[in-house]
Design a protein around this motif. Structure first.
Motif, PDB file in Angstrom:
ATOM      1  N   GLY A   1       2.573   4.553   8.721  1.00  0.00           N
ATOM      2  CA  GLY A   1       0.971   5.150   8.963  1.00  0.00           C
ATOM      3  C   GLY A   1       0.635   5.622   7.590  1.00  0.00           C
ATOM      4  N   ILE A   2       1.317   6.631   7.205  1.00  0.00           N
ATOM      5  CA  ILE A   2       0.802   7.242   5.740  1.00  0.00           C
ATOM      6  C   ILE A   2       0.834   6.122   4.721  1.00  0.00           C
ATOM      7  CG2 ILE A   2       1.812   8.802   4.277  1.00  0.00           C
ATOM      8  CD1 ILE A   2       0.375  10.318   6.308  1.00  0.00           C
TER       9      ILE A   2
ATOM     10  N   GLU B   1      -2.086   3.605   4.877  1.00  0.00           N
ATOM     11  CA  GLU B   1      -3.218   4.296   4.465  1.00  0.00           C
ATOM     12  C   GLU B   1      -3.328   4.150   2.752  1.00  0.00           C
ATOM     13  OE1 GLU B   1      -6.531   4.955   4.646  1.00  0.00           O
ATOM     14  OE2 GLU B   1      -6.230   7.027   3.464  1.00  0.00           O
ATOM     15  N   ALA B   2      -2.098   4.591   2.111  1.00  0.00           N
ATOM     16  CA  ALA B   2      -2.306   4.871   0.734  1.00  0.00           C
ATOM     17  C   ALA B   2      -1.775   3.469  -0.104  1.00  0.00           C
ATOM     18  CB  ALA B   2      -0.788   5.464   0.397  1.00  0.00           C
ATOM     19  N   PHE B   3      -1.096   2.490   0.556  1.00  0.00           N
ATOM     20  CA  PHE B   3      -0.706   1.315  -0.667  1.00  0.00           C
ATOM     21  C   PHE B   3      -1.606   0.101  -0.158  1.00  0.00           C
ATOM     22  CE2 PHE B   3       1.824  -0.611   2.787  1.00  0.00           C
ATOM     23  CZ  PHE B   3       2.627  -1.409   2.311  1.00  0.00           C
TER      24      PHE B   3
ATOM     25  N   SER C   1      -4.905   0.145  -0.208  1.00  0.00           N
ATOM     26  CA  SER C   1      -6.341   0.517  -0.463  1.00  0.00           C
ATOM     27  C   SER C   1      -7.064  -0.647  -1.112  1.00  0.00           C
ATOM     28  CB  SER C   1      -6.568   1.712  -1.304  1.00  0.00           C
ATOM     29  OG  SER C   1      -5.675   1.610  -2.597  1.00  0.00           O
TER      30      SER C   1
ATOM     31  N   PHE D   1       6.694  10.575   2.143  1.00  0.00           N
ATOM     32  CA  PHE D   1       5.519  11.663   2.063  1.00  0.00           C
ATOM     33  C   PHE D   1       5.133  11.986   0.695  1.00  0.00           C
ATOM     34  CE2 PHE D   1       6.349  12.616   6.840  1.00  0.00           C
ATOM     35  CZ  PHE D   1       5.593  11.705   7.163  1.00  0.00           C
TER      36      PHE D   1
ATOM     37  N   TRP E   1       3.731   9.505  -1.633  1.00  0.00           N
ATOM     38  CA  TRP E   1       2.142   9.099  -1.609  1.00  0.00           C
ATOM     39  C   TRP E   1       1.563  10.412  -1.804  1.00  0.00           C
ATOM     40  CZ3 TRP E   1       1.223   4.516  -2.463  1.00  0.00           C
ATOM     41  CH2 TRP E   1       2.037   3.584  -2.106  1.00  0.00           C
TER      42      TRP E   1
ATOM     43  N   HIS F   1      -1.898  10.113  -3.792  1.00  0.00           N
ATOM     44  CA  HIS F   1      -2.850   9.324  -3.249  1.00  0.00           C
ATOM     45  C   HIS F   1      -3.371  10.190  -2.102  1.00  0.00           C
ATOM     46  CE1 HIS F   1      -4.891   6.855  -0.015  1.00  0.00           C
ATOM     47  NE2 HIS F   1      -5.180   6.114  -1.309  1.00  0.00           N
ATOM     48  N   HIS F   2      -2.740  10.958  -1.459  1.00  0.00           N
ATOM     49  CA  HIS F   2      -3.153  11.954  -0.419  1.00  0.00           C
ATOM     50  C   HIS F   2      -3.557  13.206  -0.877  1.00  0.00           C
ATOM     51  CE1 HIS F   2      -2.924   9.033   2.679  1.00  0.00           C
ATOM     52  NE2 HIS F   2      -1.719   8.566   2.475  1.00  0.00           N
TER      53      HIS F   2
ATOM     54  N   VAL G   1      -5.163  11.268   7.133  1.00  0.00           N
ATOM     55  CA  VAL G   1      -5.683   9.975   6.977  1.00  0.00           C
ATOM     56  C   VAL G   1      -7.334  10.208   7.015  1.00  0.00           C
ATOM     57  CG1 VAL G   1      -6.192   8.001   7.931  1.00  0.00           C
ATOM     58  CG2 VAL G   1      -3.760   8.768   7.366  1.00  0.00           C
TER      59      VAL G   1
END
Lengths: 134, 113
Positions: A56-57, A60-62, A64, B40, B43, B46-47, B110
């Motif tokens: 899920g994480i 969302e990031a890769f 885009s 985690f 990313w 990005h986050h 998110v």
């Protein structure tokens, strides 16, 4: 009988801890092999949930520049929600299985199986619709 | 942490190797948590900063499993020997709680991002 002497065969009920007494009341101690097997099954569900959470994480990031934002965000939230529900459901199932083993009743059906199957199919459908529509 | 020497549980004589299999299952879960915490961190650019919360939860859960493995193996090996293993309610509930917390924090990250 003197009060400071306990008969050798007195079955002293061993303490199981407050939480176990409250969550898993009554019944008799099941075969220890079954208790350990139930724990391993719980852990297998937790690892499935962890894969969904990481997915899920990552989605969302890769993705885009691949998916539109609403598709991306709804897929990510769907996977994270599923991971969350599976974690809670795995603990719920562990408790229900442990209870039915203590009380020698048939094992409950796993509600998390249709949940995983349904949400997995839904996630696939979202991607499919998006790919065909694009 | 004070490391106390745990008593040797001795041979449990279970041909199905239940204590070994269960300890390995916890070990696999610990490895999954380490992998997830690395994902985690990957990313983080990005986050942004909030993802560190997810990293902290998964890394703490992995560390908690690591530090209890020896005790866990001893308890299950002795339990098999005396034909009684106490269900590890708190370990199950804490692990499930970590999963729920990761999901909730992830949804927050998110939706906020």
């Amino acid at each position: 009988m003197p009060s400071n002497q306990t008969p050798p065969n007195d079955p002293v009920p061993p303490s199981r801890g407050k939480m176990a007494e409250r969550l898993l009341p009554g019944g008799t101690e099941p075969d220890p092999r079954f208790t350990l097997a139930n724990e391993r099954t719980f852990l297998a569900w937790i690892r499935t949930a962890l894969a969904l959470l990481a997915g899920g994480i990552a989605i969302e990031a890769f993705t885009s520049d691949l998916f539109l934002e609403p598709v991306r965000k709804s897929l990510a939230v769907l996977l994270l929600l599923l991971g969350m529900l599976l974690s809670a459901g795995a603990a719920g199932r562990w408790i229900r299985v442990e209870r039915s083993m203590r009380n020698k009743t048939p094992l409950p059906l796993p509600l998390i199986v249709p949940l995983l199957a349904g949400a997995g199919a839904l996630a696939a459908a979202v991607v499919l619709v998006f790919i065909l529509w694009r | 942490m004070v490391r106390t020497r745990l008593p040797d549980p001795g041979p449990h004589g279970d041909p199905g190797l239940q204590p070994e299999r269960t300890t390995l299952a916890w070990g696999r879960t610990m490895m999954a948590l380490v992998t997830v915490s690395a994902i985690f961190l990957r990313w983080l650019p990005h986050h942004g900063f909030p993802i560190l919360l997810l990293f902290a939860v998964s890394a703490a859960a992995a560390a908690a499993i690591y530090l209890t493995q020896r005790r866990r193996y001893g308890a299950s090996a002795r339990g098999i020997s005396r034909e009684r293993v106490d269900a590890d309610t708190s370990a199950v509930l804490w692990t499930a709680f970590a999963g729920v917390a990761l999901g909730a924090l992830g949804i927050g990250v998110v939706l906020a991002g």
